[in-house]
Design an enzyme around this catalytic site. Structure first.
Site, short mmCIF file in Angstrom:
data_model
loop_
_atom_site.label_atom_id
_atom_site.label_comp_id
_atom_site.label_asym_id
_atom_site.label_seq_id
_atom_site.Cartn_x
_atom_site.Cartn_y
_atom_site.Cartn_z
N ARG A 11 1.34 22.65 -27.52
CA ARG A 11 2.24 23.79 -27.39
C ARG A 11 2.86 23.93 -28.77
O ARG A 11 3.15 22.93 -29.42
CB ARG A 11 3.35 23.52 -26.37
CG ARG A 11 2.85 22.92 -25.08
CD ARG A 11 2.63 23.93 -23.99
NE ARG A 11 2.10 23.23 -22.81
CZ ARG A 11 1.40 23.81 -21.85
NH1 ARG A 11 1.12 25.09 -21.92
NH2 ARG A 11 0.97 23.13 -20.82
N ILE A 47 -6.94 25.21 -15.00
CA ILE A 47 -7.52 24.67 -13.77
C ILE A 47 -7.10 25.47 -12.54
O ILE A 47 -7.69 25.34 -11.48
CB ILE A 47 -7.18 23.17 -13.57
CG1 ILE A 47 -5.69 22.98 -13.33
CG2 ILE A 47 -7.68 22.35 -14.74
CD1 ILE A 47 -5.39 21.63 -12.70
N ASP A 48 -6.06 26.29 -12.68
CA ASP A 48 -5.51 26.98 -11.51
C ASP A 48 -6.36 28.15 -11.01
O ASP A 48 -6.12 28.66 -9.93
CB ASP A 48 -4.12 27.56 -11.83
CG ASP A 48 -3.10 26.46 -12.07
OD1 ASP A 48 -3.43 25.30 -11.82
OD2 ASP A 48 -1.99 26.79 -12.52
N ARG A 52 2.97 10.82 5.19
CA ARG A 52 3.01 10.36 3.80
C ARG A 52 2.74 11.53 2.85
O ARG A 52 1.95 12.42 3.18
CB ARG A 52 1.93 9.29 3.56
CG ARG A 52 2.03 8.09 4.48
CD ARG A 52 3.24 7.26 4.10
NE ARG A 52 3.64 6.37 5.18
CZ ARG A 52 3.30 5.08 5.25
NH1 ARG A 52 2.57 4.54 4.31
NH2 ARG A 52 3.72 4.35 6.25
N HIS A 102 -1.55 15.08 -12.43
CA HIS A 102 -2.48 15.29 -13.55
C HIS A 102 -3.89 14.78 -13.32
O HIS A 102 -4.78 15.08 -14.12
CB HIS A 102 -1.89 14.71 -14.83
CG HIS A 102 -0.86 15.62 -15.40
ND1 HIS A 102 0.43 15.68 -14.90
CD2 HIS A 102 -0.94 16.56 -16.36
CE1 HIS A 102 1.09 16.61 -15.55
NE2 HIS A 102 0.28 17.15 -16.46
N ARG A 161 -39.49 19.36 7.63
CA ARG A 161 -40.23 20.47 7.03
C ARG A 161 -41.26 21.09 7.97
O ARG A 161 -42.11 21.86 7.56
CB ARG A 161 -40.95 19.98 5.77
CG ARG A 161 -40.01 19.64 4.65
CD ARG A 161 -40.62 20.01 3.30
NE ARG A 161 -39.59 19.98 2.28
CZ ARG A 161 -39.16 18.86 1.72
NH1 ARG A 161 -39.68 17.71 2.06
NH2 ARG A 161 -38.22 18.90 0.80
N THR A 216 -31.00 24.79 0.40
CA THR A 216 -31.98 23.87 -0.20
C THR A 216 -31.50 23.52 -1.59
O THR A 216 -30.96 24.39 -2.29
CB THR A 216 -33.38 24.50 -0.29
OG1 THR A 216 -34.17 23.71 -1.20
CG2 THR A 216 -33.37 25.92 -0.83
N ASN A 235 -34.81 27.87 -4.39
CA ASN A 235 -36.06 28.63 -4.51
C ASN A 235 -36.26 29.60 -3.35
O ASN A 235 -37.36 29.78 -2.87
CB ASN A 235 -37.25 27.65 -4.57
CG ASN A 235 -37.34 26.79 -3.31
OD1 ASN A 235 -36.42 26.78 -2.50
ND2 ASN A 235 -38.45 26.10 -3.14
P1 ADP Z 1 -1.13 28.44 -21.76
O1 ADP Z 1 -1.96 29.00 -22.87
O2 ADP Z 1 -1.83 27.32 -21.07
O3 ADP Z 1 -0.59 29.52 -20.88
P2 ADP Z 1 1.45 28.22 -23.09
O4 ADP Z 1 2.02 29.37 -22.35
O5 ADP Z 1 2.29 27.02 -23.30
O6 ADP Z 1 0.11 27.69 -22.43
O7 ADP Z 1 0.98 28.77 -24.50
C1 ADP Z 1 0.39 27.92 -25.45
C2 ADP Z 1 0.85 28.29 -26.84
O8 ADP Z 1 0.49 29.65 -27.11
C3 ADP Z 1 2.35 28.25 -27.03
O9 ADP Z 1 2.82 26.97 -27.29
C4 ADP Z 1 2.52 29.15 -28.22
O10 ADP Z 1 2.18 28.51 -29.42
C5 ADP Z 1 1.48 30.22 -27.97
N1 ADP Z 1 2.13 31.37 -27.30
C6 ADP Z 1 2.32 31.55 -25.98
N2 ADP Z 1 2.95 32.71 -25.73
C7 ADP Z 1 3.17 33.28 -26.94
C8 ADP Z 1 3.77 34.49 -27.37
N3 ADP Z 1 4.30 35.38 -26.51
N4 ADP Z 1 3.81 34.74 -28.69
C9 ADP Z 1 3.27 33.88 -29.57
N5 ADP Z 1 2.70 32.74 -29.23
C10 ADP Z 1 2.64 32.43 -27.94
#
Ligand code: ADP
Length: 744
Positions: A79, A156-157, A284, A290, A465, A523, A527
């Site tokens: 980030r 991943i979402d 549970r 992660h 088969r 299968t 194919n």
């Molecule tokens: P993702 O890409 O997984 O959504 P983030 O939202 O944390 O993750 O964005 C990753 C990086 O992209 C940020 O840390 C920043 O450097 C850059 N970024 C995100 N949004 C902006 C924005 N509006 N303007 C400039 N850089 C951005």
């Protein structure tokens, strides 16, 4: 390509990591090199771009070797607060210009892609500032009038518009279903309830799909909160009914962002308290966290990203200074591109609808198959079928298999039987395929007869088969009459298809065959006509990839070449796709055959490669690629001619490819197709002249084909469909496999 304005390319991964990012980077690098373009990896996402220096490194062919099988991202992600400031972006622009980079492939989530778009919008002014402050010369600036951007979604979402699947979502589903399958077995041992939290703040994809795939009892997703006020009572009622019907475990899946109709979060702890207070249950909580993000990417996340990376480079090289940033995604099983910012905006819109509690709109934006899956889940989670409509005719519908075992057969049979029962019909199971049909091994199935079948590999009803001989039609007709079968669902492969086709053609002689019949493609060989993918092939592919990863690791003794034989009969699908997903340098397909000239060329490539220092060779051979040049023949030839340069080993993967529990993808497709088959049988049985059909997924949609089309769509001699969409991927496999000078 000479008219292109883009000079050098940069590739980076940013934001949250996702399995499959490495295959995307590898693909971008190798495609760029193939197109004669210099390509740099920008390490640590935008931070690396702002900091420059060692973070921006030129890549060659070998720099992306052996990363495809790794989870996470080999070039790092971060980030980056600096990039959110103009000052940071000025530095980033300077670093790019220093390296002659004006095309960027960004792999990240919506945040990263928004950042990329902003960077491009500002590019001209950033460069002007650099010229004014004499950090770059006018001449340098003139070479980079604009920045071209392509985005690929790593998340991943599966929460992004513009692509049906995001990079990493399939792998995350693998992790989740593995975990829930494991939890179910311990829960069943102790008659416990488990509440499992999966990721997805604004997107219920992982929760919904994993609930479907594991046969869970209840799922809570952000887009569609329970639509009754006392949903807790409804949930408890379903769980109690399940226990009464004989279930030994209860599993509730909660998406991270689950909420009730009023926007109040529904947490796992709350669900636990409800179960404990209202049911006196020992419940549970497991928060998967992660684990869902980690681990080696699935076969799909390797080949999808390879295709995306390939398309991304061509997209960027074709860009003009006016081209809007594009998002490369997959829609309806094809690689597509669309406006990056439109996709980001639409993605945000779903989150906004959820926040505004407009759940209908949020569900609408998720698309038809998401909604259909949600409806199916709501039926399947019920412990007992809805009470039958007294005015409706009760049909007797039979379910059977034919062909080799395919993981997912059980999932499909379970869905058909439960949905049929739920609609008030009598569901019959035919044991042991055609043999069972001839001998009348037909039994009535109830709701709990299929309990626990959703995740189970193999085929509980049995399969083989056998195709009926003419003399056996009479016995089959007798059995159908005796058991008063009104419709027949065949979940199977080519011999299953042929069996039903022949019965269909004998309708004149045997009136008992004048019932609706439908074939659902199952299968591992993929194919079958009328379907781009058949149930079981994804599981087989993953089994192959897993084994090949291990074989590659075993080659610590370097200078070794492996010839690996995979199944598929006369269809090269498994060979080509596993080649793409494991980084094989050569695949041999039944569609192309193998000539002595091919082998000579491959041998000389191997010799040259190992002379230049290559440590490992990987050749994947479809079992029927040539009846005489067998796997052992090829290995002996290469071994003998390779002399001391390398030795050769073979691995014939055999039946492990038909085994194993079905992957989430195979389970989900099995459910989707099976539902449609049951609807087909019910609808057709009302008609005087009921149709019979085979069906499958084409262009991402479920399609039906009249049985009459079977011979036209199938090349009977070689037992494979006349049309095979995946053959066009051979070119991409070649680009990934060998640097251009060595390629044939
Ligand atoms: P993702 O890409 O997984 O959504 P983030 O939202 O944390 O993750 O964005 C990753 C990086 O992209 C940020 O840390 C920043 O450097 C850059 N970024 C995100 N949004 C902006 C924005 N509006 N303007 C400039 N850089 C951005």
């Amino acid at each position: 390509m000479t008219s292109r304005y883009v000079n050098n390319l940069g590739v980076l991964t940013s934001g949250g990591d996702a399995p499959g990012m490495n295959a995307a980077v590898r693909s971008v690098v190798r495609t760029a090199l193939d197109r004669g373009v210099k390509v740099y990896a920008i390490y640590e996402g935008y931070q690396g771009m702002v900091d420059g220096g060692k973070h921006i490194r030129e890549m060659d062919w070998g720099s992306v070797s052996n990363i495809m099988n790794l989870g996470g991202t080999a070039i790092g992600s971060a980030r980056c607060a600096d990039f959110r400031t103009r000052e940071g972006r000025v530095k980033a622009a300077k670093n790019l210009i220093d390296h002659g980079i004006d095309g960027l492939a960004v792999i990240g989530g919506d945040g990263s892609l928004t950042g990329a778009n902003l960077f491009r919008e500002e590019w001209v002014s950033l460069v002007d500032e650099l010229v004014e402050t004499k950090q770059v010369t006018k001449k340098q600036a003139g070479k980079h009038p604009q920045l071209a951007i392509v985005g690929m979604v790593g998340s991943i979402d599966n929460d992004m518009f513009g692509t049906d699947m995001t990079i990493g979502a399939d792998t995350a589903l693998h992790r989740i279903t593995d975990a829930i399958d494991a939890i179910s077995s311990t829960a069943a041992s102790h008659q416990r309830s488990f509440i499992v939290e999966v990721m997805g703040r604004n997107c219920g994809y992982l929760a919904l799909m994993s609930a479907l795939a594991t046969g869970a009892d209840w799922a809570l997703i952000p887009e569609s909160p329970p639509n009754v006020d006392d949903w807790e009572a409804k949930m408890c009622e379903i769980l109690t009914a399940g226990r009464k019907a004989g279930r030994r475990d209860s599993i509730v899946i909660v998406a991270e962002g689950a909420q009730d109709r009023y926007g109040n979060p529904i947490t796992c702890d709350y669900v636990q308290k409800v179960l404990e207070d209202r049911l006196g249950e020992d419940a549970r909580v497991t928060i998967l966290g992660h684990v869902q993000r980690g681990g080696s990417p699935s076969a799909f996340d390797r080949y999808l990203t390879t295709l995306l990376g390939y398309a991304a480079v061509d997209q960027i090289l074709a860009a003009t200074p006016d081209t809007e940033p594009q998002l490369i995604g997959m829609r309806e099983n094809r690689i597509t591109h669309s406006s990056l910012m439109d996709s980001v905006r639409q993605t945000h819109a779903v989150a906004d609808y959820i926040a505004a509690k407009d759940y209908d709109k949020a569900m609408e934006m998720r698309g038809g198959s998401f909604r259909e899956n949600f409806r199916t889940l709501r039926t399947l989670v019920r412990a007992l079928p809805h009470p039958p409509d007294p005015n409706q005719k009760t049909l007797r519908l039979a379910v059977m298999h034919g062909g080799g075992p395919a993981p997912g057969m059980n999932t499909a049979a379970r869905t058909a039987i439960r949905l049929g029962l739920d609609k008030g019909h009598t569901m019959l199971g035919v044991d042991d395929g055609i043999t069972g049909l001839i001998h009348g091994h037909i039994r009535e199935m109830n709701w709990m007869s299929v309990h626990g079948w959703a995740p189970k590999g193999g085929a509980e009803l049995g399969t083989n088969r056998r195709i009926p001989k003419k003399s056996e039609f009479y016995a089959i007709a007798r059995q159908l009459e005796e058991h008063r079968v009104d419709g027949l669902l065949m979940i199977g492969g080519w011999s299953g298809y042929q069996s039903l086709y022949q019965m269909y053609n004998e309708r004149e002689s045997f009136p008992a065959f004048n019932i609706p019949m439908i074939c659902l493609p199952a299968t591992i060989n993929n194919n079958l006509p009328g379907s781009e993918l058949s149930i079981g092939s994804d599981t087989a592919l993953n089994s192959i990839v897993e084994v090949v990863d291990k074989i590659k690791q075993s080659a610590v003794a370097s200078h070794r070449c492996f010839v690996i034989e995979v199944m598929g009969r006369n269809c090269g699908y498994l060979a080509l796709m596993s080649g793409l997903a494991t980084g094989a340098e050569r695949v041999y397909l039944a569609e192309e055959g193998v000539s002595i000239g091919d082998l000579q060329k491959d041998l000389s490539d191997l010799i040259e490669g190992f002379r230049r220092g290559k440590r490992l060779g990987l050749l994947i051979r479809n079992e029927n690629s040539n009846p005489l040049y067998t796997t052992s023949f090829m290995a002996a030839l290469f071994e003998e001619e390779g002399g001391d340069l390398f030795d050769v080993r073979t691995a014939i993967l055999g039946h492990l490819q038909q085994g194993g529990d079905p992957t989430p993808f195979d389970r989900i497709q099995a459910i989707r197709l099976s539902r449609r088959c049951i609807e087909f049988l019910i609808e057709e049985s009302e008609k005087d002249k009921p149709a019979s059909a085979f069906m499958g997924i084409r262009g991402g949609k479920v399609q039906f084909f009249s049985m009459d089309n079977l011979p036209h769509m199938m090349d009977e001699e070689v037992e494979r469909p006349k049309e095979q969409w995946w053959l066009e991927l051979r070119q991409i496999a070649r680009v990934m496999a060998q640097p251009a000078p060595q390629r044939r």
